[in-house]
Design a protein around this motif. Structure first.
Motif, mmCIF file in Angstrom:
data_model
loop_
_atom_site.group_PDB
_atom_site.id
_atom_site.type_symbol
_atom_site.label_atom_id
_atom_site.label_comp_id
_atom_site.label_asym_id
_atom_site.label_seq_id
_atom_site.Cartn_x
_atom_site.Cartn_y
_atom_site.Cartn_z
ATOM 1 N N GLN A 40 -14.855 -14.662 4.047
ATOM 2 C CA GLN A 40 -13.860 -13.891 4.795
ATOM 3 C C GLN A 40 -14.056 -12.395 4.532
ATOM 4 O OE1 GLN A 40 -11.871 -14.846 7.071
ATOM 5 N NE2 GLN A 40 -11.805 -17.073 6.812
ATOM 6 N N PRO A 41 -13.565 -11.530 5.426
ATOM 7 C CA PRO A 41 -13.781 -10.082 5.268
ATOM 8 C C PRO A 41 -13.386 -9.533 3.900
ATOM 9 C CG PRO A 41 -12.853 -10.538 7.423
ATOM 10 C CD PRO A 41 -12.849 -11.839 6.682
ATOM 11 N N ALA A 77 -6.433 -8.406 0.731
ATOM 12 C CA ALA A 77 -6.099 -8.839 2.087
ATOM 13 C C ALA A 77 -5.065 -7.917 2.713
ATOM 14 C CB ALA A 77 -5.585 -10.279 2.056
ATOM 15 N N ALA A 78 -4.046 -7.554 1.946
ATOM 16 C CA ALA A 78 -3.014 -6.671 2.470
ATOM 17 C C ALA A 78 -3.573 -5.283 2.772
ATOM 18 C CB ALA A 78 -1.856 -6.571 1.476
ATOM 19 N N ALA A 79 -4.443 -4.784 1.887
ATOM 20 C CA ALA A 79 -5.047 -3.469 2.114
ATOM 21 C C ALA A 79 -5.930 -3.479 3.351
ATOM 22 C CB ALA A 79 -5.854 -3.054 0.876
ATOM 23 N N TYR A 80 -6.676 -4.548 3.548
ATOM 24 C CA TYR A 80 -7.540 -4.681 4.722
ATOM 25 C C TYR A 80 -6.700 -4.707 5.990
ATOM 26 C CZ TYR A 80 -11.133 -6.680 7.811
ATOM 27 O OH TYR A 80 -12.012 -6.922 8.840
ATOM 28 N N ALA A 81 -5.629 -5.520 5.979
ATOM 29 C CA ALA A 81 -4.762 -5.606 7.161
ATOM 30 C C ALA A 81 -4.091 -4.269 7.442
ATOM 31 C CB ALA A 81 -3.714 -6.697 6.953
ATOM 32 N N ILE A 89 -0.563 1.777 2.340
ATOM 33 C CA ILE A 89 -0.154 0.646 1.506
ATOM 34 C C ILE A 89 -0.316 0.983 0.037
ATOM 35 C CG2 ILE A 89 -2.446 -0.433 1.572
ATOM 36 C CD1 ILE A 89 -0.960 -3.164 1.567
ATOM 37 N N THR A 90 0.599 0.478 -0.761
ATOM 38 C CA THR A 90 0.501 0.554 -2.213
ATOM 39 C C THR A 90 0.348 -0.863 -2.739
ATOM 40 O OG1 THR A 90 1.857 2.549 -2.369
ATOM 41 C CG2 THR A 90 1.682 1.174 -4.347
ATOM 42 N N LEU A 105 -10.005 -2.004 -3.558
ATOM 43 C CA LEU A 105 -8.705 -1.639 -3.009
ATOM 44 C C LEU A 105 -8.668 -0.164 -2.623
ATOM 45 C CD1 LEU A 105 -6.383 -3.582 -5.482
ATOM 46 C CD2 LEU A 105 -6.500 -3.945 -3.007
ATOM 47 N N GLU A 106 -9.181 0.670 -3.496
ATOM 48 C CA GLU A 106 -9.189 2.108 -3.228
ATOM 49 C C GLU A 106 -10.108 2.451 -2.066
ATOM 50 O OE1 GLU A 106 -8.146 3.640 -7.767
ATOM 51 O OE2 GLU A 106 -10.229 3.540 -7.106
ATOM 52 N N GLU A 107 -11.223 1.726 -1.953
ATOM 53 C CA GLU A 107 -12.138 1.964 -0.829
ATOM 54 C C GLU A 107 -11.490 1.603 0.504
ATOM 55 O OE1 GLU A 107 -15.509 -0.365 -1.895
ATOM 56 O OE2 GLU A 107 -16.381 1.174 -3.209
ATOM 57 N N LEU A 108 -10.551 0.663 0.455
ATOM 58 C CA LEU A 108 -9.816 0.286 1.672
ATOM 59 C C LEU A 108 -8.668 1.238 1.973
ATOM 60 C CD1 LEU A 108 -9.716 -3.592 1.218
ATOM 61 C CD2 LEU A 108 -10.852 -2.348 3.078
ATOM 62 N N GLY A 109 -8.490 2.237 1.119
ATOM 63 C CA GLY A 109 -7.464 3.250 1.366
ATOM 64 C C GLY A 109 -6.130 2.977 0.710
ATOM 65 N N ALA A 110 -6.055 1.980 -0.161
ATOM 66 C CA ALA A 110 -4.788 1.629 -0.805
ATOM 67 C C ALA A 110 -4.518 2.515 -2.015
ATOM 68 C CB ALA A 110 -4.800 0.170 -1.240
ATOM 69 N N GLU A 111 -3.257 2.808 -2.238
ATOM 70 C CA GLU A 111 -2.824 3.379 -3.500
ATOM 71 C C GLU A 111 -2.660 2.218 -4.479
ATOM 72 O OE1 GLU A 111 -2.323 6.522 -4.431
ATOM 73 O OE2 GLU A 111 -2.929 7.328 -2.480
#
Length: 328
Positions: A40-41, A77-81, A89-90, A105-111
Motif C-alpha cells: 500500500q502507498p 496513513a493519516a498523514a498521507y490522506a 496534520i499533527t 511522517l515529516e516527509e509527508l508534511g506532518a507535524e
C-alpha cells in the motif's frame, strides 16, 4: 455498510495483490495466498480505514482545523490522506516509534510530537490536544469508518479468489483490522470463514480479553512488535468473537522475528514483527496443530494470510531485533 466514495474520487489505497506463496504453502501443508498489504502507498493496510475516515469527515466539513492521529502506521496513513486532501496534520507517536517512521511522517508534511512510551500514552496526548485545540481526532483503530474502510480488503479477496478460503490469518493490535475483516466477511457472505488472530506475548490484549470474557488492560507492552502495542483492544474486537469463529494464537517475539527473516528470504519482502506474528503461525506448524486439535477442518483447501505491513522496518532494525533477542 459498504465504504462510500464521493463521485469521481478514488480511494487512497490500492487494490493489493493476492498471490500464492509456494514457500508458505510448503510450511503450512496447504495452499497459502498472501494479501500483500505491505505494498500500500504507506506500507500497511491502515490506509484503507484511516483514508476512508479522513475522506468522510473532510467531505462532511468536520476538518476545519488540523486533524490529529496517533501511532506509526496509522499516523503514516493519516498523514498521507491529509496530504492528498490538502490539510495540515499533527501526529502524536510514542517514543518507541523508530526514526525512519518519524522521518516518513515529516516527509509527508506532518507535524510530529513524541509523547509517552507506548501507544496508549501517545493517544491520551492526542485526545488532550484534540480537546484543547479543537482539532479532529483520527483514531487509529477504534472507529466504525475505519472498520468500513478495512472491509474493502475482503471485497478484493472475493474478486480475486476462485473460491472462499478455509481460514484467514491476520495480526491483531488494537483490533481495527479484525473488525474490518469481520465486516467484509459479512458483506460478501463469508461469515463461516474462521479467522486466526495472531499476537505476540507482551502485546496480547485481545487474547487476554478473550480469556477473561471482558476487556483487559495489559500492565505494559513488553513485546518487540510495537505496532501491536495497544494495552487494551477495541471493544468491537471482542464483539467480533461473538459473531465469527475467531481462533486466538499468541507467538513468542523470537518466532515473529524469525518469521520476518524467513519471509524476507522466501518472498524478498521485508515486513514488521507485527506482521511476522501471523507469518509465524504458518512457519511453526500452528495450522497443522489446530487441525489435530479439531479447531480447523481437515484438509484445508486454502488459507489467506494478510501481510499487514512493512512501512516501519529496515534491514538494520531487523538485525538489531535479532541481536536483542539473541538470535544471532
Amino acid at each position: 455498510m459498504a465504504a462510500r466514495l464521493v463521485a469521481g474520487e478514488k480511494p487512497f489505497h490500492v487494490v493489493s495483490p493476492t498471490l500464492e506463496s509456494l514457500p508458505l504453502s510448503r510450511a503450512a501443508g496447504t495452499t497459502v495466498y498472501m494479501k500483500l498489504e505491505n505494498v500500500q502507498p504507506t506500507g500497511s493496510f491502515k490506509i484503507r480505514g484511516i483514508g476512508h475516515l479522513c475522506r468522510e469527515v473532510s467531505v462532511g466539513g468536520a476538518l476545519p482545523d488540523p486533524p490529529l492521529s496517533s501511532g506509526g502506521n496509522a499516523g503514516l496513513a493519516a498523514a498521507y490522506a491529509a496530504k492528498k486532501l490538502g490539510l495540515p496534520i499533527t501526529v502524536v507517536v510514542p517514543s518507541t516509534t523508530g526514526p525512519a517512521a518519524v522521518r516518513k511522517l515529516e516527509e509527508l508534511g506532518a507535524e510530529v510530537e513524541v509523547s509517552g512510551q507506548v501507544w496508549d500514552e501517545a493517544n491520551r496526548r492526542a485526545l488532550e490536544l484534540a480537546q484543547t485545540e479543537g482539532w479532529v481526532s483520527i483514531h487509529p483503530f477504534d472507529h466504525p469508518l475505519v472498520w468500513q474502510g478495512h472491509a474493502s480488503l475482503v471485497l478484493e479477496l472475493k474478486d480475486s479468489l476462485d473460491t472462499k478460503p478455509d481460514a484467514i490469518l491476520l495480526t491483531v493490535g488494537g483490533g481495527g483490522l479484525l473488525a474490518g475483516v469481520v465486516e467484509g466477511l459479512r458483506q460478501v457472505g463469508w461469515q463461516d470463514v474462521p479467522i486466526i488472530a495472531a499476537e505476540t506475548w507482551g502485546a496480547h490484549s485481545f487474547h487476554a480479553a478473550l480469556e477473561a470474557g471482558r476487556l483487559v488492560t495489559l500492565p505494559d507492552i513488553t513485546s518487540v512488535a510495537k505496532c501491536l502495542g495497544a494495552k487494551t483492544v477495541a471493544a468491537r474486537a471482542l464483539e467480533c468473537a461473538q459473531e465469527c469463529q475467531i481462533i486466538s494464537q499468541v507467538v513468542e517475539d523470537t518466532e515473529a522475528v524469525r518469521a520476518v527473516e524467513q519471509f524476507l528470504d522466501d518472498e524478498r519482502l521485508l515486513v514488521q514483527p507485527a506482521c511476522g506474528a501471523a507469518l509465524a503461525l504458518l512457519y511453526t506448524g500452528r495450522l497443522q496443530r489446530l487441525q489435530r486439535e479439531g479447531r480447523l477442518r481437515t484438509p484445508l483447501a486454502s488459507v489467506v494470510v494478510v501481510v499487514c505491513g512493512g512501512g516501519c522496518i529496515q534491514v538494520a532494525q531487523l538485525q538489531a531485533l535479532k541481536s536483542q533477542l539473541g538470535l544471532e
